[in-house]
Design a protein around this motif. Structure first.
Motif, PDB file in Angstrom:
ATOM      1  N   ALA A  91       5.370   9.720  -9.836  1.00 20.80           N
ATOM      2  CA  ALA A  91       4.728  10.160 -10.947  1.00 20.80           C
ATOM      3  C   ALA A  91       4.085  11.721 -11.025  1.00 20.80           C
ATOM      4  CB  ALA A  91       3.552   9.443 -11.229  1.00 20.80           C
ATOM      5  N   ASP A  92       3.704  12.050  -9.816  1.00 21.32           N
ATOM      6  CA  ASP A  92       3.383  13.616  -9.508  1.00 21.32           C
ATOM      7  C   ASP A  92       4.638  14.619  -9.751  1.00 21.32           C
ATOM      8  OD1 ASP A  92       0.671  12.999  -9.224  1.00 21.32           O
ATOM      9  OD2 ASP A  92       1.071  12.902  -7.075  1.00 21.32           O
ATOM     10  N   TYR A 122       4.919  -0.989 -14.930  1.00 19.64           N
ATOM     11  CA  TYR A 122       4.001   0.221 -14.521  1.00 19.64           C
ATOM     12  C   TYR A 122       4.731   1.632 -14.822  1.00 19.64           C
ATOM     13  CZ  TYR A 122       1.107   3.373 -11.749  1.00 19.64           C
ATOM     14  OH  TYR A 122       0.581   4.515 -11.248  1.00 19.64           O
ATOM     15  N   SER A 164       6.646  -6.081 -12.199  1.00 17.87           N
ATOM     16  CA  SER A 164       5.510  -5.489 -12.281  1.00 17.87           C
ATOM     17  C   SER A 164       5.373  -3.684 -12.059  1.00 17.87           C
ATOM     18  CB  SER A 164       4.569  -6.018 -11.195  1.00 17.87           C
ATOM     19  OG  SER A 164       4.967  -6.035  -9.806  1.00 17.87           O
ATOM     20  N   VAL A 165       6.483  -3.386 -10.971  1.00 19.22           N
ATOM     21  CA  VAL A 165       6.637  -2.196 -10.650  1.00 19.22           C
ATOM     22  C   VAL A 165       7.385  -1.442 -11.956  1.00 19.22           C
ATOM     23  CG1 VAL A 165       7.861  -0.469  -9.470  1.00 19.22           C
ATOM     24  CG2 VAL A 165       6.834  -2.430  -8.351  1.00 19.22           C
ATOM     25  N   ASN A 218       2.842   6.903  -7.086  1.00 17.63           N
ATOM     26  CA  ASN A 218       2.070   7.938  -7.233  1.00 17.63           C
ATOM     27  C   ASN A 218       2.855   9.249  -6.895  1.00 17.63           C
ATOM     28  OD1 ASN A 218       0.267   6.092  -8.130  1.00 17.63           O
ATOM     29  ND2 ASN A 218      -1.020   6.656  -6.262  1.00 17.63           N
ATOM     30  N   ASP A 223       5.761  14.693 -13.291  1.00 19.49           N
ATOM     31  CA  ASP A 223       4.839  15.679 -14.405  1.00 19.49           C
ATOM     32  C   ASP A 223       5.102  17.015 -13.727  1.00 19.49           C
ATOM     33  OD1 ASP A 223       3.676  13.446 -15.214  1.00 19.49           O
ATOM     34  OD2 ASP A 223       1.939  13.628 -14.345  1.00 19.49           O
ATOM     35  N   GLN A 257       3.998   1.353  -1.243  1.00 17.66           N
ATOM     36  CA  GLN A 257       4.670   1.152  -2.533  1.00 17.66           C
ATOM     37  C   GLN A 257       3.700   2.190  -3.479  1.00 17.66           C
ATOM     38  OE1 GLN A 257       6.066  -2.417  -4.386  1.00 17.66           O
ATOM     39  NE2 GLN A 257       4.526  -2.111  -5.838  1.00 17.66           N
ATOM     40  N   ALA A 258       2.215   2.138  -3.469  1.00 15.59           N
ATOM     41  CA  ALA A 258       1.539   2.568  -4.296  1.00 15.59           C
ATOM     42  C   ALA A 258       1.553   4.140  -4.127  1.00 15.59           C
ATOM     43  CB  ALA A 258       0.075   2.111  -4.061  1.00 15.59           C
ATOM     44  N   GLN A 259       1.451   4.376  -2.723  1.00 15.74           N
ATOM     45  CA  GLN A 259       1.660   5.970  -2.733  1.00 15.74           C
ATOM     46  C   GLN A 259       3.103   6.694  -3.048  1.00 15.74           C
ATOM     47  OE1 GLN A 259       1.391   6.273   1.699  1.00 15.74           O
ATOM     48  NE2 GLN A 259      -0.545   5.209   1.700  1.00 15.74           N
ATOM     49  N   SER A 311       0.798  -1.296  -0.104  1.00 16.32           N
ATOM     50  CA  SER A 311      -0.013  -0.073  -0.153  1.00 16.32           C
ATOM     51  C   SER A 311       0.994   1.354  -0.152  1.00 16.32           C
ATOM     52  CB  SER A 311      -0.921   0.147   1.075  1.00 16.32           C
ATOM     53  OG  SER A 311       0.026  -0.065   2.212  1.00 16.32           O
TER      54      SER A 311
END
Lengths: 280, 277
Positions: free
Chosen positions: B197-198, B219, B215-216, B194, B201, B189-191, B187
């Protein structure tokens, strides 16, 4: 009758700031010839629950349960001496870090033979022959020479194979593997998982895989228990868990897998209160 | 547009052993790597232990020099063996390490952790440094009141946010991420993915993302390089590498990765039932 059955297990630790409840009322069981995966993030109590079954928790831990039976025998009322006869012989455990769970001062042959001497009372030549056979079973080449190696002379994957050899030395009825592949590369992970599943099927053992890796669950388990903050969130067959997860926590966990990503951001797990989500 | 990062035939040898009575041997940790990476893109480097990916990270982050080959950052040649590392070079490239428990000094407050790169590499006055550190804390999802706390007061995910803030506070063009999420729970890892990625950008950051988790990588990456024993055995766009891997080692790696899709589970259970029958 189940091979291992635990009902309403609670483990708490006495800390300087009061009692900490690591496991809060967990039920679980595993049968012979079955692979059960216990999956959860750090702090979910998955390792502590199994260490309590093994009797390996420190003195600061308090373990209570309505029942804890292995193979028809009550582990709760058993004396420590009786329990030591079962642990390592009928129930064996493999840990995450093969490099630190072997003793660096002794050869791997000595460490495997020690198990055989202690639990089965085998003689010297018999032990040596059995150790060679065990190393061969777990896929270590030139086992006769390897008996004389020290852990630092072997790779992480090979050390984990030695750990597995020690664990299956007395043909246990139940094998508990606590994150057995987390420290290993993926190609070695694959070999170790294949080996564990192969040995489990061949010996008809019960196998409990403790893991945080959803992929490992998908590759090995028959049945899955999902834990979160000391509570059981869900119990399901492996296919059922992946096709129709019942618990909101399980759904969030599966959605957070990068391979299931749909948009350009991953959904995150937040704001769950485990008390609201306990599986009925 | 010039590439943020370009490598031409980069190699790194290490001499090991070697005593008074015998020559040591030479380990070729990295052999003839060539690649280029444009602004705002992510190159993933995949490999097992001993593949040379961390050696490459040390070269890219100017910790270690290449033995041979040329390295260009923003079009300028970089050879730290000849010129040393200047402040300007340091500001261009930063790194985030795998273990957020080991990479933060336990006796340094978070504010000082974030201000130190500015102190060392810029001439910013203290008020401005403080201001920027506070901004950065908020930017990575922490709070201004965390400024005076120590690392042990934070969770693993929060510490990784601090490490990321420390890395981007100098506005680098290149960020090397050495297994930044492999010590974290799913969980968290997902944060962190993200957040990366933010930030990419917002600041147009260029990432070199070192990982063993395919898999990472699938992605997050635009381009993928697979390393094996110091060599790049596969290099191409993410889709090309994942859909049509050319090298046998890449295929071995893919085959070894646990699959969590329903068809694979069905197939496994069917095989198991057949074996038991």
């Amino acid at each position: 009758m189940h091979l291992l059955e635990v009902r309403n297990l609670t483990v708490s630790f006495d800390t300087s700031v009061g009692l900490f409840h690591a496991v809060k009322g967990i039920d679980l069981h595993v049968d012979a010839r079955e692979v059960l995966a216990i999956v959860g993030e750090s702090g979910s109590g998955k390792s502590v629950a199994m260490l309590s079954v093994m009797g390996l928790l420190p003195a600061t831990a308090t373990v209570t349960a309505d029942s804890m039976e292995f193979d028809g025998r009550d582990l709760l009322t058993m004396s420590a001496a009786q329990r030591r006869k079962i642990i390592g012989r009928d129930v064996a455990m493999i840990f995450q870090e093969p490099m630190t769970s072997l003793n660096p001062c002794f050869t791997v042959g000595f460490q495997i033979e020690e198990v055989l001497r202690f639990h089965l009372g085998m003689g010297r030549t018999e032990r040596r022959a059995r150790a060679v056979e065990l190393l061969r079973q777990v896929g270590i080449p030139e086992p006769e020479q390897r008996l004389h190696s020290f852990p630092h002379q072997m790779s992480g994957g090979q050390n984990q194979r030695v750990m597995i050899a020690m664990a299956i030395a007395c043909s246990p009825k139940l094998l508990i593997a606590d994150e057995p592949t987390t420290a290993l590369d993926v190609t070695i992970q694959k070999q170790i998982l294949d080996l564990l599943v192969h040995l489990q099927a061949e010996h008809g053992m019960g196998l409990i895989m403790i893991t945080h890796n959803i992929g490992v669950v998908a590759e090995t388990a028959d049945r899955v228990v999902v834990q979160y903050k000391g509570r059981r969130m869900e119990e399901a067959g492996v296919l059922e868990l992946f096709t129709a997860p019942k618990s909101p926590y399980t759904r969030a966990l599966l959605a957070a897998l990068p391979e299931n990503a749909t948009g350009d951001r991953l959904p995150t797990i937040a704001g769950f209160n485990p008390e609201d989500l306990v599986a009925q | 547009m010039t590439a943020v990062l370009e490598a031409r035939n980069i190699s790194r040898d290490y001499h090991v052993g070697g005593t008074l009575f015998g020559a040591g041997r030479v380990v070729h940790a990295v052999k003839n790597l060539s690649f280029s990476l444009d602004r705002g893109r992510t190159l993933a480097i995949v490999g097992e232990s001993g593949s040379g990916k961390s050696t490459l990270a040390r070269i890219l982050t100017l910790i270690d020099r290449q033995t041979s080959g040329e390295l260009f950052m923003d079009g300028a040649a970089v050879d730290i063996g000849r010129t040393g590392v200047t402040r300007d070079m340091r500001r261009k490239v930063q790194i985030v390490f795998q273990n957020p428990y080991g990479s933060l000094n336990p006796r340094q407050k978070i504010g000082d952790v974030l201000m130190e790169p500015l102190l060392l590499n810029t001439d910013m006055p203290v008020a401005e440094r403080r201001e920027r550190a506070l901004q950065m804390l908020v930017k990575v999802g922490l709070l201004p009141e965390h400024f005076n706390r120590y690392p042990h007061m934070f969770s693993g995910g929060q510490r990784q946010r601090i490490a990321i803030a420390r890395a981007i506070i100098l506005n680098p063009s290149l960020l090397v991420l050495d297994e930044p999420v492999s010590a974290l729970d799913l969980s968290v890892q997902a944060q962190i993915l993200n957040l990366l990625a933010d930030l990419q950008d917002e600041f147009g950051l260029t990432y070199v993302f070192i990982s063993h988790d395919l898999s990472v990588v699938r992605y997050i990456a635009d381009e993928v390089m697979v390393m094996y024993l110091g060599e790049a055995v596969e290099y191409g766009s993410r889709d090309r590498v994942f859909e049509a891997p050319q090298h046998a080692y890449t295929r071995t790696l893919f085959a070894a990765t646990p699959r969590a899709d329903v068809e694979s589970i069905r197939a496994r259970l069917a095989r198991k039932a057949a074996a038991a029958a």
